[in-house]
Structures are given as structure tokens and as C-alpha cells.
Design a protein around this motif. Structure first.
Motif, PDB file in Angstrom:
ATOM      1  N   ARG A 110       0.803  -1.221   0.000  1.00 41.50           N
ATOM      2  CA  ARG A 110       0.000   0.000   0.000  1.00 41.50           C
ATOM      3  C   ARG A 110       0.842   1.279   0.000  1.00 41.50           C
ATOM      4  O   ARG A 110       0.329   2.345  -0.321  1.00 41.50           O
ATOM      5  N   LEU A 111       2.099   1.207   0.396  1.00 43.21           N
ATOM      6  CA  LEU A 111       2.914   2.414   0.567  1.00 43.21           C
ATOM      7  C   LEU A 111       4.200   2.338  -0.242  1.00 43.21           C
ATOM      8  O   LEU A 111       4.941   1.350  -0.161  1.00 43.21           O
ATOM      9  N   THR A 112       4.441   3.389  -1.021  1.00 39.82           N
ATOM     10  CA  THR A 112       5.698   3.547  -1.758  1.00 39.82           C
ATOM     11  C   THR A 112       6.318   4.887  -1.391  1.00 39.82           C
ATOM     12  O   THR A 112       5.634   5.917  -1.377  1.00 39.82           O
ATOM     13  N   PHE A 148       5.674  10.302  -1.736  1.00 43.15           N
ATOM     14  CA  PHE A 148       5.036   9.070  -1.292  1.00 43.15           C
ATOM     15  C   PHE A 148       3.757   8.844  -2.092  1.00 43.15           C
ATOM     16  O   PHE A 148       3.166   9.780  -2.634  1.00 43.15           O
ATOM     17  N   TYR A 205       0.213   6.365  -1.352  1.00 41.76           N
ATOM     18  CA  TYR A 205      -0.405   5.474  -0.365  1.00 41.76           C
ATOM     19  C   TYR A 205      -1.777   5.035  -0.861  1.00 41.76           C
ATOM     20  O   TYR A 205      -2.629   5.867  -1.214  1.00 41.76           O
ATOM     21  N   SER A 264      -5.988   6.592  -3.888  1.00 41.83           N
ATOM     22  CA  SER A 264      -4.620   6.801  -3.417  1.00 41.83           C
ATOM     23  C   SER A 264      -4.402   8.252  -3.012  1.00 41.83           C
ATOM     24  O   SER A 264      -5.108   9.159  -3.465  1.00 41.83           O
ATOM     25  N   ARG A 266      -1.192  10.979  -2.847  1.00 42.64           N
ATOM     26  CA  ARG A 266       0.189  11.202  -3.273  1.00 42.64           C
ATOM     27  C   ARG A 266       0.648  12.569  -2.783  1.00 42.64           C
ATOM     28  O   ARG A 266      -0.139  13.516  -2.700  1.00 42.64           O
TER      29      ARG A 266
END
Length: 566
Positions: A439-441, A533, A535, A544, A546
Motif C-alpha cells: 500500500r505504501l511507496t 510518497f 499510499y 490513493s 500522493r
């Protein structure tokens, strides 16, 4: 920010005018583009040369199959309605964009080519309005000049003395609205007759002239690309793009003119080429080495701007390229002038870069370096043709001042100088795109940017340094504006001491006396952190959030271009 904070890239290499950080070297024809991307605000540390957006174009390559296309796009005023402000004549429009692309294999599975040619022919109608003296004014009747001051025509004392000397026994001002044509300045009349058309738009009031001419824009773009596959792991790509573009307006709009009797022409050639070697070192590791060269060369000049026969201007300095002087007439009258033309320039740079990418688990790691050597060659905007201003201070009407040759101010540069400016730029970066979980980058990066000062290789130049300015070395000034001097004409300071070298008081000379070649010392460390980020709010891939932020740096050329005449 300004245009210098937006970066344009062609196949990943710089594609902008380096002299002003504005405009592109090459405009890629649509049929040569395989991909276009606009990366704005929160972008990776891998993207260079920008504190704002990156606009990136990738060109097409050939393939194992031969493919080609030809095209023609047409626009014409036959299909257009008349612009309300064009008067009774529809503004002309002729536009043709045509060309072809062809690509395919030179050797199957190994070597591929792409060739594209693009021509653009545009003729666009313009509507230019201005104010010119009519037949009555040209014969001395200024009743309807539109700029006649209260009380009518009247000469000041200095002008009376000048006219009495030039025209003894002749009454130059006949009454409050009429001049005697016998007192007209012959240079003013000759310039007026050659370059100022008779009014053609009486319904326009003061703006009594309408130029419905056309601005002509021919352009050609050439694109050549070769891709060589040595193996599945090693490839080499080379591309050359060249562009020629010309702009010929209906008047010399560079100087704000609208009359058709003097014009201008801008021709610019652009070049952008690169050689790139890509190595797939492993399934998870890629390295790219790129060398690129780019430039543009603008050429701006006046057409039909030579002086009329019989015109003789008493200039303080010899004009090396005699053209019409710059003439400014108050009250929105149309003026004249070649200004500081012609102007020639060449702005370009060589770049070397290395970009390394490695995938390590949930991390995509990127690092690289970019080195630039830039050079700008340009003559400075020096008005060597002379510049006259007519304000009405002598006769109570600026047009009457012009006809009598009574200018309010004059300026001329002694010479047209040219500078060769150089700069260097070094950038390094590291970027980690980390997929923390499904879910998170996180996007974590930093870029270091170093810019050298601009230097000039073939001209000495100066800048004012207030810390070295000395009041003791400054000449004293009389109430009338003249220096206080001794019997030999040498200026004296406030204490009565001679100051023969006062002109260099407070000046720092580039590369001399401890002053750096570029006047200032550039800052070494300019760190630009980048963080972002993404998410997945609900974990279903549908919603999402961002965000991110960062610091970017752009090069803004120092003022040595203007300082060249200092």
C-alpha cells in the motif's frame, strides 16, 4: 518562476537555449515522437537542470519491419471568418505542414534506422496600427497633429538661436499651428519620405495607418536515428536532429514599428544530437552512458534599413555598419530605427552523463552524474547607429521638433562588442524508490548541483564593487553638472586634489587583482533533497494519496552580458 525554471529534454538530453535558459533548440515533428512526458513538481532526483517542470520527448526508433508515412496539414483563410479589427480586408493565412517518416532494418535484429523530414510553411496575417504624419503635417500644417500642446507652436530660446543660425532671416514658426517647410531638417524629411507611409486608415483617428501584411514562418526539421543491438545486453543509439526556422514579420516589430518600408528577418538554426550506450549488466542492473551536443544560432537583422541618399548624420563615433538611427517621438507617434541590429549569437553545450539503475528487493536504486560545458557567443545590444528622442520641449509639439531636427536627447554606443561566455555545471544524484509494502511507496532522493560563474574569454569586463570605491578618488561636481577641474582640465576631488583615474574608481576587473574570472565565486554545495510518497488508502487499488516536496536549482545567467559594455 520564469522560463529558466522549466527544463526541456530530447531523448533525455538538454534541448534549450543556454544563453537565456529559454526556448528549445529543436521542435520535434509529431511523427518522430514515441513518447511525451510532463513531470511537474514532485519529481525524482534523477531529473536534472530544473527547479520546476521537466518536459521530455522520446523519439521513435526503427524496427524489423519497414514502415513509412507521409502527411500534409492545411489551413487557409478561405475557411476563416474576418477578424473584426482587420477592417474591410481579411487577414491572410496560409499554412502547410508536410513531410514523411521512414524506418526499418539495416540488418535484421541488429541495426535499425529512422529518417524524418518535416517542412512548415506559414504565412499569418497581422494587424498593425500606428500614427504617421499626413500630407498636411508634411507641409507644415500641424493643426490636427494630435500632440500639439496648449498655446500652439512656439520655439524656446535655444531653438530660436539654432534656427537663426541655420536659416538666417527666415521665420520658422509662421503661427500657432504652422511651420515653415523651409526650416525642415533635410535628414528628417529624407527619412520620413523613405520610411513613413502615408496614412491609409482615416477612420482610425490618431492611429491613422493600418498594416495588414503577413508574417512568414518557414521551417524545416531533419531527424536521423540509428539503433545498433550488439546483443541482448548491449545497445548503441545515435540521433541527429537539425532545424532551420525563419521569421519575417510585416514590419520591424523588434523595434515596435508598423510601417512596411523597413523590415526584419530572424533566422535560427538548431542542433541536437546524442550517442548513448546502454549495458544490461544483469537482469537487475542497467547502466547508460550518454554524450550529447546541442546548440542554436539566432541571426537577427534589418531589411531595407540603409540610409537614404543624401542623409548625412553627424555622429560622435563612426557607425561600422551604417543603418537608420533609432528615432523616438513622444505622444505615440511611430518612430524609426535599426535599434542594436544586427544581432548574431550561438548558444550551445556539450554534455556527458552516466546513469546507473539497480533493483534490490523492494528498492529501485538509481545514481548518476551529469557534466555540462556551455558556451555562448553573442554581440552585445549596442546601438551604434545613433538614437534620437523628440519630446516637444523645443516647439511644443514632438512631431514639429522632429521636422525641425530639434532632438531632446541623443545617444550612441562607440562600438559593437562581442563576447565568448563559458560556464560549467556538475550534477550528481541518488534516488531510492522503495515499495515499503503493497500500500505504501516512498520516493527518497537527493541531487547535488554546482554551477560555475560565467566567464568571458576574449573581452575584459568589470563590475562595480562598493567596498573598493573611494570618495577621495571621486571628482567634485559643480551645480551645473560639470566636474571641478584644474587648469589642465584634470578633475579634482572635494579636497582639490587631482583624480586622473576616477573612471576606474570602485571597479573590479575580471581575472585581475584577485577578482575571479567570473567576478564572483560560486557556491559549491547546492543540495536538492526530493521526497515523495504514494499510499493506497483502502488497499484495493482504487483510491490513493500522493504527495511530496523537494528543492531544485536552475542556472540564471549572470549580468556579464550587460556588463560587456562597462
Amino acid at each position: 518562476g520564469g522560463t529558466e525554471f522549466t527544463n526541456f529534454l530530447q531523448d533525455g538530453v538538454f534541448n534549450m537555449n543556454t544563453g537565456c535558459q529559454c526556448g528549445v533548440n529543436i521542435t520535434s515533428p509529431i511523427d518522430t515522437i514515441s513518447e511525451f512526458r510532463l513531470v511537474k513538481d514532485n519529481f525524482s532526483a534523477k531529473y536534472p537542470l530544473s527547479g520546476s517542470a521537466n518536459m521530455m520527448v522520446e523519439t521513435k526508433s526503427g524496427s524489423n519491419e519497414f514502415h513509412g508515412a507521409a502527411y500534409e496539414y492545411l489551413r487557409n483563410d478561405v475557411f476563416d471568418a474576418r477578424n473584426f479589427f482587420d477592417g474591410s480586408t481579411k487577414a491572410p493565412l496560409r499554412q502547410n505542414i508536410f513531410g514523411f517518416t521512414v524506418g526499418g532494418p539495416i540488418k535484421k535484429n541488429k541495426t535499425f534506422f529512422l529518417v524524418a523530414e518535416d517542412w512548415r510553411k506559414r504565412s499569418v496575417g497581422t494587424t498593425l496600427r500606428g500614427a504617421f504624419p499626413d500630407s498636411a503635417i508634411r507641409s507644415g500644417d500641424l493643426t490636427n497633429s494630435g500632440t500639439l500642446g496648449a498655446g500652439g507652436l512656439k520655439l524656446d530660446a535655444s531653438s530660436i538661436a539654432i534656427e537663426n543660425q541655420l536659416h538666417p532671416g527666415v521665420q520658422c514658426v509662421l503661427n500657432a499651428t504652422h511651420l515653415n517647410p523651409a526650416c525642415f531638417d533635410p535628414n528628417s524629411v529624407a527619412l520620413m519620405n523613405k520610411f513613413w507611409p502615408q496614412p491609409n486608415n482615416p477612420s482610425g483617428g490618431f492611429l491613422n495607418y493600418l498594416n495588414n501584411g503577413a508574417e512568414i514562418f518557414p521551417q524545416r526539421d531533419d531527424t536521423y536515428r540509428i539503433d545498433q543491438y550488439f546483443s541482448e545486453r548491449f545497445t548503441l543509439m545515435g540521433r541527429v536532429s537539425y532545424e532551420t526556422a525563419t521569421d519575417t514579420p510585416a514590419a520591424e516589430t523588434w523595434n515596435g514599428l508598423v510601417g512596411p518600408n523597413i523590415g526584419q528577418k530572424i533566422k535560427t538554426t538548431g542542433f541536437n544530437a546524442l550517442l548513448r550506450f546502454t549495458a544490461n549488466l544483469s537482469p537487475r542492473t542497467i547502466n547508460q552512458v550518454t554524450y550529447a551536443q546541442t546548440y542554436d544560432k539566432p541571426r537577427l537583422g534589418v531589411t531595407n534599413g540603409t540610409l537614404p541618399d543624401g542623409v548625412s548624420l553627424q555622429l560622435p563615433y563612426k557607425d561600422q555598419n551604417p543603418l537608420v538611427p533609432n528615432i523616438s517621438i513622444s505622444g505615440n507617434w511611430q518612430g524609426l530605427g535599426a535599434y542594436s541590429l544586427p544581432v548574431t549569437a550561438s548558444d550551445g553545450e556539450g554534455t556527458f552523463s552516466d546513469d546507473f539503475t539497480h533493483v534490490a528487493g523492494s528498492h529501485v536504486l538509481q545514481a548518476g552524474v551529469l557534466y555540462i560545458f556551455g558556451i555562448k557567443r553573442q554581440n552585445f545590444y549596442s546601438n551604434t547607429h545613433g538614437s534620437y528622442s523628440f519630446s516637444g520641449v523645443h516647439s511644443n509639439d514632438p512631431m514639429a521638433d522632429y521636422l525641425l531636427g530639434l532632438d531632446s536627447s541623443f545617444y550612441q554606443a562607440s562600438a559593437q562588442r562581442e563576447g565568448y561566455y563559458h560556464y560549467k555545471q556538475l550534477e550528481t544524484y541518488f534516488q531510492d524508490d522503495w515499495k515499503v509494502n503493497k500500500r505504501l511507496t516512498l520516493n527518497l532522493g537527493v541531487r547535488e548541483v554546482w554551477y560555475s560563474p560565467d566567464t568571458i574569454s576574449n573581452q575584459p569586463w568589470t563590475d562595480f564593487n562598493p567596498t573598493t570605491y573611494s570618495l577621495a578618488a571621486a571628482p567634485a561636481v559643480q551645480p551645473n553638472g560639470n566636474f571641478v577641474t584644474n587648469a589642465a582640465g584634470v578633475p579634482l576631488n572635494a579636497a582639490g586634489q587631482p583624480v586622473p583615474n576616477f573612471l576606474t574608481n570602485g571597479l573590479s576587473f575580471a581575472g585581475k587583482g584577485g577578482t575571479p574570472d567570473g567576478i564572483y565565486k560560486s557556491q559549491i554545495w547546492n543540495l536538492g533533497p526530493r521526497i515523495g510518497f504514494a499510499y493506497d488508502v483502502f488497499g484495493d487499488g482504487r483510491t490513493s494519496i500522493r504527495g511530496g516536496g523537494g528543492i531544485g536549482y536552475s542556472r540564471v545567467p549572470f549580468s556579464n552580458y550587460a556588463s560587456l559594455n562597462n
